[in-house]
Design a protein around this motif. Sequence first.
Motif, PDB file in Angstrom:
ATOM      1  N   ARG A  25      -9.615 -20.550   5.355  1.00 39.58           N
ATOM      2  CA  ARG A  25     -10.361 -19.485   6.059  1.00 39.58           C
ATOM      3  C   ARG A  25      -9.633 -18.150   5.961  1.00 39.58           C
ATOM      4  O   ARG A  25     -10.273 -17.100   5.792  1.00 39.58           O
ATOM      5  CB  ARG A  25     -10.599 -19.882   7.502  1.00 39.58           C
ATOM      6  N   ALA A  26      -8.306 -18.165   6.047  1.00 39.94           N
ATOM      7  CA  ALA A  26      -7.533 -16.920   5.919  1.00 39.94           C
ATOM      8  C   ALA A  26      -7.693 -16.341   4.517  1.00 39.94           C
ATOM      9  O   ALA A  26      -7.842 -15.123   4.347  1.00 39.94           O
ATOM     10  CB  ALA A  26      -6.060 -17.184   6.223  1.00 39.94           C
ATOM     11  N   ILE A  28     -10.293 -16.803   2.468  1.00 39.42           N
ATOM     12  CA  ILE A  28     -11.665 -16.286   2.351  1.00 39.42           C
ATOM     13  C   ILE A  28     -11.796 -14.952   3.066  1.00 39.42           C
ATOM     14  O   ILE A  28     -12.391 -14.004   2.535  1.00 39.42           O
ATOM     15  CB  ILE A  28     -12.675 -17.314   2.892  1.00 39.42           C
ATOM     16  N   HIS A  29     -11.225 -14.851   4.262  1.00 41.01           N
ATOM     17  CA  HIS A  29     -11.304 -13.591   5.012  1.00 41.01           C
ATOM     18  C   HIS A  29     -10.623 -12.463   4.235  1.00 41.01           C
ATOM     19  O   HIS A  29     -11.180 -11.371   4.092  1.00 41.01           O
ATOM     20  CB  HIS A  29     -10.659 -13.754   6.389  1.00 41.01           C
ATOM     21  N   GLY A  30      -9.431 -12.725   3.704  1.00 40.25           N
ATOM     22  CA  GLY A  30      -8.720 -11.706   2.926  1.00 40.25           C
ATOM     23  C   GLY A  30      -9.470 -11.327   1.665  1.00 40.25           C
ATOM     24  O   GLY A  30      -9.542 -10.152   1.297  1.00 40.25           O
ATOM     25  N   TYR A  31     -10.049 -12.319   0.990  1.00 40.90           N
ATOM     26  CA  TYR A  31     -10.819 -12.045  -0.222  1.00 40.90           C
ATOM     27  C   TYR A  31     -12.029 -11.173   0.108  1.00 40.90           C
ATOM     28  O   TYR A  31     -12.320 -10.212  -0.605  1.00 40.90           O
ATOM     29  CB  TYR A  31     -11.273 -13.352  -0.865  1.00 40.90           C
ATOM     30  N   ASN A  32     -12.730 -11.505   1.174  1.00 42.30           N
ATOM     31  CA  ASN A  32     -13.907 -10.726   1.553  1.00 42.30           C
ATOM     32  C   ASN A  32     -13.554  -9.297   1.952  1.00 42.30           C
ATOM     33  O   ASN A  32     -14.349  -8.379   1.745  1.00 42.30           O
ATOM     34  CB  ASN A  32     -14.666 -11.422   2.673  1.00 42.30           C
ATOM     35  N   GLU A  33     -12.362  -9.096   2.494  1.00 43.99           N
ATOM     36  CA  GLU A  33     -11.917  -7.744   2.843  1.00 43.99           C
ATOM     37  C   GLU A  33     -11.690  -6.892   1.594  1.00 43.99           C
ATOM     38  O   GLU A  33     -11.854  -5.689   1.616  1.00 43.99           O
ATOM     39  CB  GLU A  33     -10.626  -7.803   3.663  1.00 43.99           C
ATOM     40  N   ARG A  34     -11.265  -7.537   0.489  1.00 46.77           N
ATOM     41  CA  ARG A  34     -10.918  -6.806  -0.736  1.00 46.77           C
ATOM     42  C   ARG A  34     -11.979  -6.907  -1.828  1.00 46.77           C
ATOM     43  O   ARG A  34     -11.774  -6.399  -2.928  1.00 46.77           O
ATOM     44  CB  ARG A  34      -9.604  -7.351  -1.306  1.00 46.77           C
ATOM     45  N   CYS A  35     -13.073  -7.568  -1.576  1.00 50.34           N
ATOM     46  CA  CYS A  35     -14.045  -7.828  -2.640  1.00 50.34           C
ATOM     47  C   CYS A  35     -14.642  -6.537  -3.209  1.00 50.34           C
ATOM     48  O   CYS A  35     -14.728  -5.528  -2.529  1.00 50.34           O
ATOM     49  CB  CYS A  35     -15.142  -8.757  -2.154  1.00 50.34           C
TER      50      CYS A  35
END
Length: 57
Positions: A25-26, A28-35
């Motif tokens: 989950r961490a 995915i959250h980080g990836y979505n912040e930088r996508c």
Amino acid sequence: MSTNDALGSPPRQLHSVADLIAAIRAFIHGYNERCQPFHWARTADQVLAKAQRNPSA
């Protein structure tokens, strides 16, 4: 060199399924912040033309 070294992060141990879920989950959250949106380098016609030239690829 391990995979973690190549990514610049230290290796970590996950001691439970809950730890694994939290790590996923961490990530995915980080990836979505930088996508960023994907930008095509070729047109659809160029991609299809190459696919038709190389049927074995």
